[in-house]
Design a protein around this motif. Structure first.
Motif, PDB file in Angstrom:
ATOM      1  N   GLU A   1       0.760  -1.436   0.187  1.00  0.00           N
ATOM      2  CA  GLU A   1       0.079   0.148  -0.173  1.00  0.00           C
ATOM      3  C   GLU A   1       0.713   1.619   0.216  1.00  0.00           C
ATOM      4  OE1 GLU A   1      -0.391  -1.067   4.609  1.00  0.00           O
ATOM      5  OE2 GLU A   1       0.059  -2.293   2.529  1.00  0.00           O
ATOM      6  N   GLN A   2       2.249   1.280   0.252  1.00  0.00           N
ATOM      7  CA  GLN A   2       2.868   2.622   0.587  1.00  0.00           C
ATOM      8  C   GLN A   2       3.516   2.682  -1.535  1.00  0.00           C
ATOM      9  OE1 GLN A   2       6.086   0.658   2.614  1.00  0.00           O
ATOM     10  NE2 GLN A   2       5.293   1.864   4.776  1.00  0.00           N
ATOM     11  N   THR A   3       2.863   3.347  -2.227  1.00  0.00           N
ATOM     12  CA  THR A   3       3.030   3.923  -3.177  1.00  0.00           C
ATOM     13  C   THR A   3       3.795   5.071  -3.553  1.00  0.00           C
ATOM     14  OG1 THR A   3       0.079   4.753  -3.604  1.00  0.00           O
ATOM     15  CG2 THR A   3       1.042   2.633  -3.708  1.00  0.00           C
ATOM     16  N   VAL A   4       3.156   5.998  -2.259  1.00  0.00           N
ATOM     17  CA  VAL A   4       3.744   7.147  -2.892  1.00  0.00           C
ATOM     18  C   VAL A   4       5.353   8.198  -1.622  1.00  0.00           C
ATOM     19  CG1 VAL A   4       3.529   9.698  -2.434  1.00  0.00           C
ATOM     20  CG2 VAL A   4       1.265   8.584  -3.216  1.00  0.00           C
ATOM     21  N   ALA A   5       4.945   7.248  -0.309  1.00  0.00           N
ATOM     22  CA  ALA A   5       6.093   7.571   1.152  1.00  0.00           C
ATOM     23  C   ALA A   5       6.398   6.530   1.479  1.00  0.00           C
ATOM     24  CB  ALA A   5       6.121   8.840   1.017  1.00  0.00           C
ATOM     25  N   VAL A   6       7.736   6.356   2.109  1.00  0.00           N
ATOM     26  CA  VAL A   6       6.743   5.424   3.293  1.00  0.00           C
ATOM     27  C   VAL A   6       6.484   5.783   5.079  1.00  0.00           C
ATOM     28  CG1 VAL A   6       8.504   3.808   4.566  1.00  0.00           C
ATOM     29  CG2 VAL A   6       9.072   3.887   1.930  1.00  0.00           C
ATOM     30  N   THR A   7       5.573   6.165   4.843  1.00  0.00           N
ATOM     31  CA  THR A   7       4.871   6.788   6.113  1.00  0.00           C
ATOM     32  C   THR A   7       4.031   5.876   6.958  1.00  0.00           C
ATOM     33  OG1 THR A   7       3.505   7.763   4.858  1.00  0.00           O
ATOM     34  CG2 THR A   7       4.881   8.828   5.419  1.00  0.00           C
ATOM     35  N   PRO A   8       3.518   5.978   7.648  1.00  0.00           N
ATOM     36  CA  PRO A   8       2.500   4.616   8.354  1.00  0.00           C
ATOM     37  C   PRO A   8       1.424   5.653   7.619  1.00  0.00           C
ATOM     38  CG  PRO A   8       3.833   5.682  10.178  1.00  0.00           C
ATOM     39  CD  PRO A   8       4.314   6.649   8.844  1.00  0.00           C
ATOM     40  N   GLY A   9       0.118   4.221   7.699  1.00  0.00           N
ATOM     41  CA  GLY A   9      -1.387   4.058   7.122  1.00  0.00           C
ATOM     42  C   GLY A   9      -1.768   4.838   8.123  1.00  0.00           C
ATOM     43  N   PRO A  10      -3.636   5.104   8.348  1.00  0.00           N
ATOM     44  CA  PRO A  10      -4.032   5.279   8.946  1.00  0.00           C
ATOM     45  C   PRO A  10      -4.444   3.794   9.860  1.00  0.00           C
ATOM     46  CG  PRO A  10      -4.970   4.556   7.133  1.00  0.00           C
ATOM     47  CD  PRO A  10      -3.376   5.327   6.640  1.00  0.00           C
ATOM     48  N   ASP A  11      -4.701   4.319  11.770  1.00  0.00           N
ATOM     49  CA  ASP A  11      -4.980   3.292  11.923  1.00  0.00           C
ATOM     50  C   ASP A  11      -6.323   3.401  13.315  1.00  0.00           C
ATOM     51  OD1 ASP A  11      -4.454   0.972  13.543  1.00  0.00           O
ATOM     52  OD2 ASP A  11      -3.624   2.069  15.379  1.00  0.00           O
ATOM     53  N   ASP A  12      -6.794   4.095  11.939  1.00  0.00           N
ATOM     54  CA  ASP A  12      -8.409   4.050  12.838  1.00  0.00           C
ATOM     55  C   ASP A  12      -9.538   2.959  12.753  1.00  0.00           C
ATOM     56  OD1 ASP A  12      -8.652   5.122  10.131  1.00  0.00           O
ATOM     57  OD2 ASP A  12      -9.290   7.346  10.698  1.00  0.00           O
ATOM     58  N   GLY A  13      -9.380   2.016  12.172  1.00  0.00           N
ATOM     59  CA  GLY A  13     -10.225   1.154  11.791  1.00  0.00           C
ATOM     60  C   GLY A  13     -11.187   0.259  12.283  1.00  0.00           C
ATOM     61  N   GLU A  14     -12.112  -0.081  12.523  1.00  0.00           N
ATOM     62  CA  GLU A  14     -12.772  -1.307  12.688  1.00  0.00           C
ATOM     63  C   GLU A  14     -11.948  -2.475  12.672  1.00  0.00           C
ATOM     64  OE1 GLU A  14     -15.164  -2.335  15.468  1.00  0.00           O
ATOM     65  OE2 GLU A  14     -15.301  -0.652  14.730  1.00  0.00           O
ATOM     66  N   VAL A  15     -11.471  -2.846  14.054  1.00  0.00           N
ATOM     67  CA  VAL A  15     -11.261  -3.759  14.387  1.00  0.00           C
ATOM     68  C   VAL A  15     -11.626  -4.985  13.770  1.00  0.00           C
ATOM     69  CG1 VAL A  15      -9.438  -5.544  15.094  1.00  0.00           C
ATOM     70  CG2 VAL A  15      -9.078  -3.452  15.003  1.00  0.00           C
ATOM     71  N   PRO A  16     -12.148  -6.122  12.875  1.00  0.00           N
ATOM     72  CA  PRO A  16     -13.230  -7.249  12.338  1.00  0.00           C
ATOM     73  C   PRO A  16     -11.999  -7.823  13.431  1.00  0.00           C
ATOM     74  CG  PRO A  16     -11.458  -7.319  10.750  1.00  0.00           C
ATOM     75  CD  PRO A  16     -10.856  -6.038  11.731  1.00  0.00           C
ATOM     76  N   GLU A  17     -13.297  -9.319  13.725  1.00  0.00           N
ATOM     77  CA  GLU A  17     -13.492 -10.437  14.719  1.00  0.00           C
ATOM     78  C   GLU A  17     -12.643 -11.520  13.916  1.00  0.00           C
ATOM     79  OE1 GLU A  17     -16.427 -12.249  16.329  1.00  0.00           O
ATOM     80  OE2 GLU A  17     -18.119  -9.918  17.505  1.00  0.00           O
ATOM     81  N   ARG A  18     -12.552 -11.434  12.638  1.00  0.00           N
ATOM     82  CA  ARG A  18     -11.895 -12.318  12.392  1.00  0.00           C
ATOM     83  C   ARG A  18     -11.725 -12.105  10.608  1.00  0.00           C
ATOM     84  NH1 ARG A  18     -13.830 -18.480  13.589  1.00  0.00           N
ATOM     85  NH2 ARG A  18     -13.106 -18.901  15.374  1.00  0.00           N
TER      86      ARG A  18
END
Length: 218
Positions: free
Chosen positions: A201-218
């Protein structure tokens, strides 16, 4: 006078001990620390285009010198697919990361040696995360879903550490599905260089992506 004599004797002994320490230090110098300045993978914040160009420049298609290299894939693949893509170039490590939208999942490295251990590698990666799955905070839930999907042999390999002749590494960089191959100098020693895989998913720069999504059970 006896006190003065005792002082002279003590000083002489101290001087002799210091000399002995110096001799021992000269004949038994401390073991130097391993140099770990070599690294494979992009730097934090580096532009992806710059890294891809740097990786290409590290390859010498005419050289038969054997080097360690890092393979980046266009997208996440299964362990056996990674083995197929690298062909005759042996894999020493697989780098796993379970893709979950807008969730930062852990990167897990597993050492491998041959097709059988490559097939078992997802299970080993899952086992490394099971120790935290009883914690019901966000990170515990992320590790739990990562472990579950790895145990199901998901398409979760983002990179592979390989070793082969420079000419074969250069040819590997042209294989469809392989995004890049970066090579170290031939004198690099395994265990003395750092590895940071380039994520699909790193296509522009090597930076952390977002971490605000819902964590699925599986």
């Amino acid at each position: 006078m006896p006190d003065r004599t005792a002082g002279v004797v003590a000083a002489t002994c101290a001087a002799g001990l210091a000399a002995a320490v110096l001799v021992l230090g000269a004949t038994n110098p401390p073991t130097p620390k391993a140099i770990t300045t070599d690294r494979l993978g992009p730097d934090s914040g580096e532009l992806v285009a710059d890294y891809l160009a740097r990786a290409a420049e590290s390859l010498d298609g005419s050289s038969q010198e054997t080097s360690w290299g890092l393979v980046a894939f266009d997208t996440e693949v299964t362990a056996t697919a990674a083995d197929d893509l690298t062909g005759d170039v042996p894999i020493s490590q697989l780098w796993f990361r379970v893709p979950v939208e807008r969730v930062q999942t852990p990167i897990v490295a597993v050492g491998v040696a041959g097709a059988e251990s490559i097939a078992r590698a997802p299970g080993y990666a899952a086992a490394r995360l099971y120790g935290t799955t009883g914690e019901w905070d966000r990170q515990g839930r992320i590790d739990a879903v990562s472990a579950y999907r790895l145990a199901q042999d998901c398409a979760c390999v983002v990179g592979a550490t390989v070793r082969g002749p420079q000419s074969e590494l250069a040819a590997l960089a042209e294989v469809p599905g392989v995004r890049a191959v970066e090579a170290l100098p031939a004198d690099a020693v395994f265990g003395r260089f750092a590895v940071r895989p380039l994520l699909p998913e790193q296509t522009v720069a090597v930076t952390p992506g977002p971490d605000d999504g819902e964590v699925p059970e599986r």
